[in-house]
Design a protein around this motif. Structure first.
Motif, PDB file in Angstrom:
ATOM      1  N   LYS A   1      -0.194   8.789   9.330  1.00 53.57           N
ATOM      2  CA  LYS A   1      -0.828   9.767   8.455  1.00 53.57           C
ATOM      3  C   LYS A   1       0.200  10.398   7.518  1.00 53.57           C
ATOM      4  CE  LYS A   1      -4.055  11.086  12.124  1.00 53.57           C
ATOM      5  NZ  LYS A   1      -4.428  12.166  13.070  1.00 53.57           N
TER       6      LYS A   1
ATOM      7  N   GLU B   1       0.814  -1.219   0.000  1.00 52.01           N
ATOM      8  CA  GLU B   1       0.000   0.000   0.000  1.00 52.01           C
ATOM      9  C   GLU B   1       0.851   1.275   0.000  1.00 52.01           C
ATOM     10  OE1 GLU B   1      -2.915  -0.033   3.139  1.00 52.01           O
ATOM     11  OE2 GLU B   1      -4.426  -0.780   1.739  1.00 52.01           O
TER      12      GLU B   1
ATOM     13  N   LYS C   1      -8.027   6.987  -4.957  1.00 50.49           N
ATOM     14  CA  LYS C   1      -9.270   6.218  -4.859  1.00 50.49           C
ATOM     15  C   LYS C   1      -9.327   5.159  -5.959  1.00 50.49           C
ATOM     16  CE  LYS C   1     -11.918   7.929  -1.515  1.00 50.49           C
ATOM     17  NZ  LYS C   1     -12.497   7.069  -0.457  1.00 50.49           N
TER      18      LYS C   1
ATOM     19  N   ASP D   1      -8.117   2.835   0.674  1.00 46.85           N
ATOM     20  CA  ASP D   1      -9.347   3.118   1.415  1.00 46.85           C
ATOM     21  C   ASP D   1      -9.312   4.424   2.208  1.00 46.85           C
ATOM     22  OD1 ASP D   1     -10.547   0.793   0.497  1.00 46.85           O
ATOM     23  OD2 ASP D   1      -9.665  -0.411   2.110  1.00 46.85           O
ATOM     24  N   ASN D   2      -8.322   4.574   3.045  1.00 44.61           N
ATOM     25  CA  ASN D   2      -8.343   5.679   4.008  1.00 44.61           C
ATOM     26  C   ASN D   2      -7.759   6.947   3.393  1.00 44.61           C
ATOM     27  OD1 ASN D   2      -8.697   7.081   6.358  1.00 44.61           O
ATOM     28  ND2 ASN D   2      -7.756   5.512   7.654  1.00 44.61           N
TER      29      ASN D   2
ATOM     30  N   ASP E   1     -14.752  14.212   6.183  1.00 41.71           N
ATOM     31  CA  ASP E   1     -15.240  12.848   6.399  1.00 41.71           C
ATOM     32  C   ASP E   1     -16.751  12.904   6.277  1.00 41.71           C
ATOM     33  OD1 ASP E   1     -16.041  10.357   7.306  1.00 41.71           O
ATOM     34  OD2 ASP E   1     -14.464  10.236   8.815  1.00 41.71           O
TER      35      ASP E   1
ATOM     36  N   LYS F   1      -8.642  10.932   2.270  1.00 41.54           N
ATOM     37  CA  LYS F   1      -9.585  12.028   2.496  1.00 41.54           C
ATOM     38  C   LYS F   1      -8.980  13.346   2.022  1.00 41.54           C
ATOM     39  CE  LYS F   1     -12.175  10.004   6.319  1.00 41.54           C
ATOM     40  NZ  LYS F   1     -11.649   8.655   6.105  1.00 41.54           N
TER      41      LYS F   1
ATOM     42  N   ARG G   1      -5.045  13.525   2.450  1.00 47.07           N
ATOM     43  CA  ARG G   1      -4.516  12.760   3.576  1.00 47.07           C
ATOM     44  C   ARG G   1      -4.783  11.279   3.361  1.00 47.07           C
ATOM     45  NH1 ARG G   1      -6.802  12.069   9.587  1.00 47.07           N
ATOM     46  NH2 ARG G   1      -7.884  10.470   8.399  1.00 47.07           N
ATOM     47  N   VAL G   2      -3.756  10.472   3.576  1.00 47.13           N
ATOM     48  CA  VAL G   2      -3.905   9.021   3.474  1.00 47.13           C
ATOM     49  C   VAL G   2      -3.275   8.405   4.718  1.00 47.13           C
ATOM     50  CG1 VAL G   2      -1.760   8.784   2.138  1.00 47.13           C
ATOM     51  CG2 VAL G   2      -3.490   6.992   2.017  1.00 47.13           C
ATOM     52  N   VAL G   3      -3.872   7.350   5.220  1.00 50.44           N
ATOM     53  CA  VAL G   3      -3.359   6.657   6.400  1.00 50.44           C
ATOM     54  C   VAL G   3      -2.946   5.251   5.991  1.00 50.44           C
ATOM     55  CG1 VAL G   3      -3.832   5.863   8.748  1.00 50.44           C
ATOM     56  CG2 VAL G   3      -4.869   7.995   7.908  1.00 50.44           C
TER      57      VAL G   3
END
Length: 642
Positions: A391, A300, A348, A353-354, A419, A356, A384-386
């Motif tokens: 982060k 990832e 995306k 997934d995470n 969110d 924003k 932002r991606v985690v």
């Protein structure tokens, strides 16, 4: 910085109007001989000019189908010194759909008979200019202005924008008195905030019957006396964060939801979700256009790196671009906001997934208010991606910013993480990596010159700003610019390392020669061991600073100079060792010199341990820089043996 175009469209539409504008002014011509004889302002003897009186009245007209707002403005200024003549050159910017009326200007002087002489602004001295495609300008210069003059100006500005209600109490010159009055409409509902360190001497808000052209309104009345000027200084985000002023914002109303609670962040989330639907659902398009090897990557974090690199290299930023996301991708040209929206959609599409969007306000744009929901405060987007609980804030608008970092202009406090499922929230936006700069100077003295190499090693924001500069010029131009900055140095060669490898420190090497004829006097040679990155001027000069020092990021600098000299020279003097630690670990420096046989080593390391310093810490930082400048101004003196 451009505002987020889609968000602004939610709030504003274009309009025109031709109604007759009624203006409300104080009496023009109320200038006294005492004002004309005034030679200085007692509360600020350094002032070039002082505002004797200023009055602003803002009201709205809702009798026509297209309601509009009008600002009536009046000012009387005393000219004390030649440096204030520019105060007589007036420029009034306004949107092309707005209107400026009732311009009047008068200059007052005393003649040899102690009589007041008026010089009136003529209509043919008022010029209309086109500032850009959206903004026009009325400009004029008042006649016969000299030291001792008093000038009066008045005009009315009408617009569809309620932004006319916002006004600044402070300017760059002091004011004896300023008065602000306003009639606020009941629809749209407006939020009023007083910003800055000054408190009004008169502060009234009440419901008024029979306002101008309306039955009822909220009336405001503020008065301030003896207003000091706002003095801008280095490391200030924007003066609008601290200058004393009135800010008026429209309460947010979700256009996609009827009968919603207004002014609420949840309501804003719903509006943004609907507004961004057509912007943030382009995954299929990006899935077709992302390289296959990116989509097939299993790791990832590695996949995020690949997507970020692809978008970063694909686009060229142009904030004047109006291309939508698909057109932007095809032309490879997009605004900063659309580049990062493309990054969001590409992540995306890569089935991460995470991910924003984060809305924020840049340093130039000012702070975001949390008191009520607003979109006008935002002008930028990060992604932002985690990954594995960590982060990453991503930006793909620049070719010189590494993965996981973002532009310096984004260091402005907090961002709003969007969110839409669980509700948006605030997060601090801070640098994720350290910024430092190391300078190494190796010199050897011959009979004719100092010869050696200057090497700088930079990372973080220092490296990004240098890479941006280096990408603009070839080797010859870089050398030329260095020599023009340091006229006493000749650059024999230059090279750099890791210019395009953003994951590594940027290294620059200058092979130099410093002729000694200018420093050779009576068998003495002077040389300053600090050449590149030397601090010569203290950026902090105020006796008192009411607003914070905002560096944006913590700073660490190291300087190491090695100087070797021949046997026919001896050391006459070298700078003394010194160390300084500020209270509460605010910062520190250490300076040392060392002599071994014919070699002098000079070492300086200093760091500022906070991004932002409160105004009550100003004196410490000011003195910290004073001491650094003193250290870096001291020379090494060598004496030729007889």
């Amino acid at each position: 910085m451009k505002k987020i175009a889609l968000l602004l469209l939610i709030l504003f539409t274009n309009f025109t109007f031709s109604q007759k504008i009624k203006s409300y002014f104080p009496t023009i011509g109320n200038v006294t001989k005492n004002e004309l004889k005034m030679t200085h302002y007692e509360k600020d003897s350094s002032a070039n000019a002082v505002v004797l009186d200023e009055q602003t009245f803002v009201h709205f007209n809702s009798m026509s189908r297209n309601s509009y707002y009008t600002r009536d403005y009046y000012v009387k200024i005393k000219i004390l010194k030649k440096g204030a003549f520019k105060k007589a050159n007036i420029r009034i910017p306004f949107y092309k759909s707005s209107s400026v009326k009732n311009i009047t200007g008068v200059t007052y002087n005393l003649n040899d008979k102690n009589e007041i002489v008026k010089s009136l602004l003529s209509e043919d001295a008022i010029f209309k200019e086109k500032y850009n495609k959206n903004v026009k300008m009325e400009s004029f210069a008042l006649p016969n202005v000299k030291v001792g003059s008093v000038i009066e100006v008045k005009y009315s500005l009408s617009s569809k924008s309620y932004g006319l209600y916002s006004t600044k109490f402070q300017s760059d010159i002091p004011k004896i008195k300023t008065t602000y009055k306003a009639h606020l409409p009941s629809n749209p509902r407006l939020k009023v905030r007083i910003i800055g360190f000054l408190k009004p001497d008169l502060d009234k808000a009440y419901i008024k019957d029979k306002c101008l052209n309306v039955y009822k309104c909220t009336a405001l009345h503020y008065e301030l006396n003896n207003i000091p000027p706002f003095k801008e200084e280095a490391y200030l985000t924007t003066k609008d964060n601290y200058i004393s002023r009135i800010s008026v914002e429209r309460e947010y109303n979700n256009p996609y939801k009827k009968n919603s609670d207004k002014g609420d962040w949840k309501n804003l989330d719903e509006g943004l979700r609907n507004a961004y639907d057509r912007y943030s659902k382009k995954s299929l398009f990006y899935k077709k256009n992302l390289p296959r090897f990116v989509l097939k990557e299993k790791d990832e974090l590695r996949k995020v790196h690949l997507v970020h690199t692809f978008i970063q290299r694909h686009f060229t930023k142009d904030d004047d671009s109006n291309n939508d996301l698909q057109k932007a991708f095809e032309t490879k040209i997009a605004s900063a906001i659309n580049i990062n929206l493309s990054l969001y959609n590409a992540l995306k599409a890569a089935e991460l997934d995470n991910v924003k969007m984060v809305l924020l306000s840049t340093r130039e744009n000012g702070f975001i208010t949390k008191l009520h929901a607003t979109i006008l405060d935002f002008d930028y987007i990060l992604v932002r991606v985690v990954i594995n609980g960590k982060k990453y804030y991503l930006d793909a608008t620049s070719k010189v910013i590494p993965f996981g970092e973002f532009p310096f202009e984004c260091l402005n406090g907090v961002g709003r993480v969007l969110d839409f499922k669980n509700g948006s929230y605030w997060e601090d936006i801070k640098p994720t990596k350290a910024t430092s700069n190391t300078t190494k100077v190796v010199l050897s003295l011959t009979n004719e010159s100092f010869n050696g190499v200057i090497t700088t090693i930079s990372n973080g924001y220092k490296a990004s700003s240098k890479r941006e500069f280096l990408n603009k010029y070839n080797k010859e131009s870089i050398i030329e610019k260095f020599e023009s900055k340091f006229s006493f140095i000749e650059v024999d060669d230059y090279n750099d390392e890791n210019l395009t490898d953003l994951s590594k420190n940027l290294i620059q090497n200058y092979k130099i020669t410093i002729p000694i004829e200018d420093g050779f006097t009576e068998n003495l040679i002077r040389i300053n061991p600090f050449i590149e990155n030397k601090i010569s001027v203290n950026p902090f000069k105020l006796s008192e600073r009411l607003y914070p020092i905002d560096f944006g990021y913590k700073r660490k600098n190291t300087y190491l100079t090695s100087l070797e000299f021949p046997n026919n020279y001896k050391i006459k003097s070298i700078p003394k060792d010194k160390a300084l630690s500020l209270p509460n670990k605010l910062g520190k420096f250490i300076f040392k010199t060392n002599v071994v046989e014919n070699k002098i080593t000079v070492f300086l390391k200093y760091q500022l341990s906070k991004e932002i310093y409160d105004n009550n810490e100003y004196a410490y930082i000011k003195e910290f820089f004073n001491q650094l400048i003193k250290i870096q101004s001291e020379d090494i003196v060598l004496e030729k043996k007889m």
